[in-house]
Design an enzyme around this catalytic site. Sequence first.
Site, PDB file in Angstrom:
ATOM      1  N   ASP A  11       0.874  -1.175   0.000  1.00  0.00           N
ATOM      2  CA  ASP A  11       0.000   0.000   0.000  1.00  0.00           C
ATOM      3  C   ASP A  11       0.914   1.229   0.000  1.00  0.00           C
ATOM      4  O   ASP A  11       2.137   1.112  -0.190  1.00  0.00           O
ATOM      5  CB  ASP A  11      -1.001  -0.040   1.169  1.00  0.00           C
ATOM      6  CG  ASP A  11      -0.344   0.149   2.537  1.00  0.00           C
ATOM      7  OD1 ASP A  11       0.916   0.220   2.606  1.00  0.00           O
ATOM      8  OD2 ASP A  11      -1.079   0.232   3.531  1.00  0.00           O
ATOM      9  N   CYS A  68       2.913  -3.454   3.990  1.00  0.00           N
ATOM     10  CA  CYS A  68       2.139  -2.278   4.401  1.00  0.00           C
ATOM     11  C   CYS A  68       2.912  -1.636   5.559  1.00  0.00           C
ATOM     12  O   CYS A  68       4.052  -2.031   5.814  1.00  0.00           O
ATOM     13  CB  CYS A  68       0.699  -2.626   4.760  1.00  0.00           C
ATOM     14  SG  CYS A  68       0.493  -3.710   6.181  1.00  0.00           S
ATOM     15  N   THR A  70       2.684  -1.664   8.924  1.00  0.00           N
ATOM     16  CA  THR A  70       3.048  -2.591  10.001  1.00  0.00           C
ATOM     17  C   THR A  70       3.214  -4.023   9.510  1.00  0.00           C
ATOM     18  O   THR A  70       3.803  -4.853  10.214  1.00  0.00           O
ATOM     19  CB  THR A  70       1.933  -2.627  11.057  1.00  0.00           C
ATOM     20  OG1 THR A  70       0.707  -3.018  10.392  1.00  0.00           O
ATOM     21  CG2 THR A  70       1.735  -1.272  11.721  1.00  0.00           C
ATOM     22  N   HIS A 136       4.794 -31.064  10.627  1.00  0.00           N
ATOM     23  CA  HIS A 136       4.290 -29.760  10.170  1.00  0.00           C
ATOM     24  C   HIS A 136       3.225 -29.926   9.096  1.00  0.00           C
ATOM     25  O   HIS A 136       2.298 -29.129   9.009  1.00  0.00           O
ATOM     26  CB  HIS A 136       5.442 -28.899   9.655  1.00  0.00           C
ATOM     27  CG  HIS A 136       6.509 -28.699  10.678  1.00  0.00           C
ATOM     28  ND1 HIS A 136       6.270 -28.053  11.877  1.00  0.00           N
ATOM     29  CD2 HIS A 136       7.803 -29.079  10.704  1.00  0.00           C
ATOM     30  CE1 HIS A 136       7.380 -28.051  12.593  1.00  0.00           C
ATOM     31  NE2 HIS A 136       8.327 -28.663  11.910  1.00  0.00           N
TER      32      HIS A 136
HETATM   33  C1  RB5 Z   1      -1.850   2.715   6.478  1.00  0.00           C
HETATM   34  O1  RB5 Z   1      -1.811   3.924   7.138  1.00  0.00           O
HETATM   35  C2  RB5 Z   1      -1.639   1.570   7.471  1.00  0.00           C
HETATM   36  O2  RB5 Z   1      -2.757   1.441   8.277  1.00  0.00           O
HETATM   37  C3  RB5 Z   1      -1.358   0.267   6.747  1.00  0.00           C
HETATM   38  O3  RB5 Z   1      -0.245   0.419   5.942  1.00  0.00           O
HETATM   39  C4  RB5 Z   1      -1.061  -0.933   7.607  1.00  0.00           C
HETATM   40  O4  RB5 Z   1      -0.053  -0.690   8.522  1.00  0.00           O
HETATM   41  C5  RB5 Z   1      -2.225  -1.611   8.179  1.00  0.00           C
HETATM   42  O5  RB5 Z   1      -2.130  -2.631   8.832  1.00  0.00           O
END
Ligand code: RB5
Length: 160
Positions: A11, A68, A70, A136
């Site tokens: 993203d 993304c 996090t 596993h």
């Molecule tokens: C975007 O601001 C952020 O929420 C997204 O990149 C991610 O970290 C969501 O889990």
Amino acid sequence: MSKKIISIASDHAGYRLKEQLKELLQEDNYEIIDRGAFGYDSVDYPDYAERVCKDVLEEIVDFGILICGTGIGMSIAANKIKGIRAALCFCPELARLARTHNNSNVLVLPGRFIAPEFAKMIVDTFSEAEFEGGRHERRLQKISKLEKSGDENDKGCLQP
Ligand code: RB5
């Protein structure tokens, strides 16, 4: 060694790391299919998780990478898709275990928390490690059963 083919997406919050990592991977022995995002404009990570997971399930790539801010949103979204085993890894050892124990097919990285060179080390480790099978495998079969329990006509293990 033959080239590994990777489908990658992020993203807006993962965009910077995606671009930096992509360059490092292309300089090395990887072929990259970039599924976006293509800039810093705000987008919704599930749309990008879906694109990479489709490539993985169609087996046109060796594995997927999602980034993304996090890594949490991408992980949640990708793991809703049947057949996807997405693993959020912030160090190489986690990447090794994600492959050897969980046969993970999508590596998720936290774009706001790791440097590109370190991310490359994580990708290399993920790419080189192999699923160990054995006990596993049994556990992965149980995960597949859990997936089926979400189907409308198959209550699986959630049957009263
Ligand atoms: C975007 O601001 C952020 O929420 C997204 O990149 C991610 O970290 C969501 O889990």
